[in-house]
Scaffold this motif. Structure first.
Motif, PDB file in Angstrom:
ATOM      1  N   ARG A 189      -0.938  15.791   2.834  1.00 50.92           N
ATOM      2  CA  ARG A 189      -0.365  14.552   2.298  1.00 50.92           C
ATOM      3  C   ARG A 189       0.774  14.103   3.208  1.00 50.92           C
ATOM      4  N   ALA A 190       1.005  12.824   3.243  1.00 53.26           N
ATOM      5  CA  ALA A 190       2.141  12.305   4.010  1.00 53.26           C
ATOM      6  C   ALA A 190       2.556  10.962   3.440  1.00 53.26           C
ATOM      7  N   GLU A 191       3.846  10.754   3.298  1.00 49.92           N
ATOM      8  CA  GLU A 191       4.356   9.454   2.877  1.00 49.92           C
ATOM      9  C   GLU A 191       4.758   8.681   4.120  1.00 49.92           C
ATOM     10  N   VAL A 192       4.218   7.484   4.258  1.00 54.61           N
ATOM     11  CA  VAL A 192       4.474   6.686   5.458  1.00 54.61           C
ATOM     12  C   VAL A 192       4.870   5.270   5.046  1.00 54.61           C
ATOM     13  N   PRO A 193       5.693   4.605   5.843  1.00 59.12           N
ATOM     14  CA  PRO A 193       6.048   3.218   5.542  1.00 59.12           C
ATOM     15  C   PRO A 193       4.808   2.327   5.562  1.00 59.12           C
ATOM     16  N   PHE A 194       4.834   1.288   4.752  1.00 51.15           N
ATOM     17  CA  PHE A 194       3.737   0.337   4.771  1.00 51.15           C
ATOM     18  C   PHE A 194       3.566  -0.236   6.171  1.00 51.15           C
ATOM     19  N   GLY A 195       2.330  -0.344   6.581  1.00 49.39           N
ATOM     20  CA  GLY A 195       2.026  -0.993   7.845  1.00 49.39           C
ATOM     21  C   GLY A 195       1.999  -2.501   7.676  1.00 49.39           C
ATOM     22  N   PRO A 196       1.635  -3.225   8.742  1.00 49.62           N
ATOM     23  CA  PRO A 196       1.658  -4.685   8.674  1.00 49.62           C
ATOM     24  C   PRO A 196       0.707  -5.255   7.625  1.00 49.62           C
ATOM     25  N   VAL A 197      -0.447  -4.615   7.406  1.00 49.03           N
ATOM     26  CA  VAL A 197      -1.420  -5.148   6.448  1.00 49.03           C
ATOM     27  C   VAL A 197      -0.863  -5.069   5.031  1.00 49.03           C
ATOM     28  N   ALA A 198      -0.451  -3.869   4.611  1.00 46.39           N
ATOM     29  CA  ALA A 198       0.093  -3.720   3.260  1.00 46.39           C
ATOM     30  C   ALA A 198       1.372  -4.525   3.078  1.00 46.39           C
ATOM     31  N   SER A 199       2.213  -4.551   4.102  1.00 48.24           N
ATOM     32  CA  SER A 199       3.467  -5.308   4.002  1.00 48.24           C
ATOM     33  C   SER A 199       3.204  -6.792   3.802  1.00 48.24           C
ATOM     34  N   GLY A 200       2.120  -7.270   4.390  1.00 44.76           N
ATOM     35  CA  GLY A 200       1.798  -8.685   4.292  1.00 44.76           C
ATOM     36  C   GLY A 200       1.206  -9.093   2.961  1.00 44.76           C
ATOM     37  N   ARG A 201       0.864  -8.129   2.120  1.00 45.04           N
ATOM     38  CA  ARG A 201       0.293  -8.461   0.812  1.00 45.04           C
ATOM     39  C   ARG A 201       0.969  -7.674  -0.314  1.00 45.04           C
ATOM     40  N   LEU A 202       2.267  -7.419  -0.152  1.00 45.56           N
ATOM     41  CA  LEU A 202       2.998  -6.654  -1.161  1.00 45.56           C
ATOM     42  C   LEU A 202       2.987  -7.338  -2.524  1.00 45.56           C
ATOM     43  N   LYS A 203       3.036  -8.652  -2.535  1.00 48.50           N
ATOM     44  CA  LYS A 203       3.025  -9.372  -3.818  1.00 48.50           C
ATOM     45  C   LYS A 203       1.737  -9.061  -4.567  1.00 48.50           C
ATOM     46  N   TYR A 204       0.610  -9.122  -3.880  1.00 46.67           N
ATOM     47  CA  TYR A 204      -0.676  -8.823  -4.509  1.00 46.67           C
ATOM     48  C   TYR A 204      -0.731  -7.367  -4.961  1.00 46.67           C
ATOM     49  N   LEU A 205      -0.319  -6.445  -4.106  1.00 44.88           N
ATOM     50  CA  LEU A 205      -0.387  -5.023  -4.432  1.00 44.88           C
ATOM     51  C   LEU A 205       0.507  -4.677  -5.619  1.00 44.88           C
ATOM     52  N   THR A 206       1.662  -5.349  -5.703  1.00 43.23           N
ATOM     53  CA  THR A 206       2.575  -5.099  -6.813  1.00 43.23           C
ATOM     54  C   THR A 206       2.033  -5.697  -8.111  1.00 43.23           C
ATOM     55  N   GLU A 207       1.548  -6.913  -8.044  1.00 41.49           N
ATOM     56  CA  GLU A 207       1.024  -7.568  -9.243  1.00 41.49           C
ATOM     57  C   GLU A 207      -0.181  -6.826  -9.816  1.00 41.49           C
ATOM     58  N   ARG A 208      -0.979  -6.219  -8.945  1.00 38.34           N
ATOM     59  CA  ARG A 208      -2.169  -5.500  -9.400  1.00 38.34           C
ATOM     60  C   ARG A 208      -1.872  -4.041  -9.753  1.00 38.34           C
ATOM     61  N   GLY A 209      -0.642  -3.608  -9.582  1.00 35.33           N
ATOM     62  CA  GLY A 209      -0.258  -2.263  -9.970  1.00 35.33           C
ATOM     63  C   GLY A 209      -0.575  -1.181  -8.957  1.00 35.33           C
ATOM     64  N   PHE A 210      -0.925  -1.554  -7.741  1.00 31.26           N
ATOM     65  CA  PHE A 210      -1.195  -0.557  -6.712  1.00 31.26           C
ATOM     66  C   PHE A 210       0.091   0.095  -6.210  1.00 31.26           C
TER      67      PHE A 210
END
Length: 227
Positions: A189-210
């Motif tokens: 396992r490893a915790e890593v900072p969000f890359g450009p893809v996830a960072s660019g859709r944080l609103k969607y990922l947060t709203e959907r509970g991811f």
């Protein structure tokens, strides 16, 4: 199903990799999976291996350096061209296969299958320029077919190694593998900072509970599955 998180030896870096436009750039997920492969004694001379969705060929190179017989598969011509250049520059012999799970299964079975599939949840369907990372509304557009196909890809004693984010539901992956008769374990396992893809859709990922509000990192998990 069991969970066994271990510290793996660091993988030998593949060095600078040639990539045509649109080909996935190896990142933390590639490095995490490569490190696990480096620590597995069953991967070596004579082992028949497949790298599914090879991209630039980083994982195929890691496998080939052990002396394994490697097939690198991808549906993208640009990815296969990039992988070919990178293996030639390293004087490695790797078979190239254009296709997805069906074509890979027809060319198998394999002692070892590795995969770093798309797993980032996406609000829109993947297109040619995003199919290396966009994975549908739940992040499982490729994970589910891979889990279903895994038994047909492996020899009787073969093993599947895959990396994914916890955003795309690791438990669901493990249950899907178990439904096909494969027992899985978490190797790293490893915790890593969000890359450009996830960072660019944080609103969607947060709203959907991811992810939770304020999160700026994700957990990556490497699984191994075998009969």
């Amino acid at each position: 199903m069991t969970t066994s998180v271990r510290t793996e030896p660091e993988a030998r870096p593949p060095g600078r990799l040639f990539r045509l436009p649109g080909v996935y750039r190896p990142q933390e997920d590639t490095a995490l999976l490569s490190g696990v492969l480096a620590g597995d004694p069953r991967i070596g001379p004579g082992a028949r291996c497949a790298d599914l969705g090879t991209g630039s060929g980083a994982l195929a190179i890691a496998l080939a350096r052990t002396g394994a017989v490697v097939v690198a598969a991808d549906i993208s011509v640009r990815a296969l061209a990039s992988a070919w250049v990178n293996t030639v520059l390293r004087a490695l012999l790797i078979g190239l296969l254009r296709g997805g799970l069906r074509e890979a299964a027809e060319a198998g079975p394999y002692d070892v299958v590795v995969a770093n599939p798309p797993y980032v949840p996406s609000p829109a369907p993947a297109v040619r320029s995003t199919r290396a990372w966009d994975a549908g509304p739940d992040g499982r557009a490729m994970l589910d077919p891979l889990c279903a196909a895994a038994p047909s890809l492996l020899t009787r004693a073969g093993a599947l190694y895959l990396v994914q984010s916890t955003m795309s539901d690791v438990d669901k992956t493990r249950y899907a593998l178990a439904a096909g008769g494969l027992r899985s374990e978490v190797l790293a396992r490893a915790e890593v900072p969000f890359g450009p893809v996830a960072s660019g859709r944080l609103k969607y990922l947060t709203e959907r509970g991811f992810v939770r509000p304020g999160d700026r990192a994700e957990e990556l998990v490497v699984l191994r599955a075998a009969r």
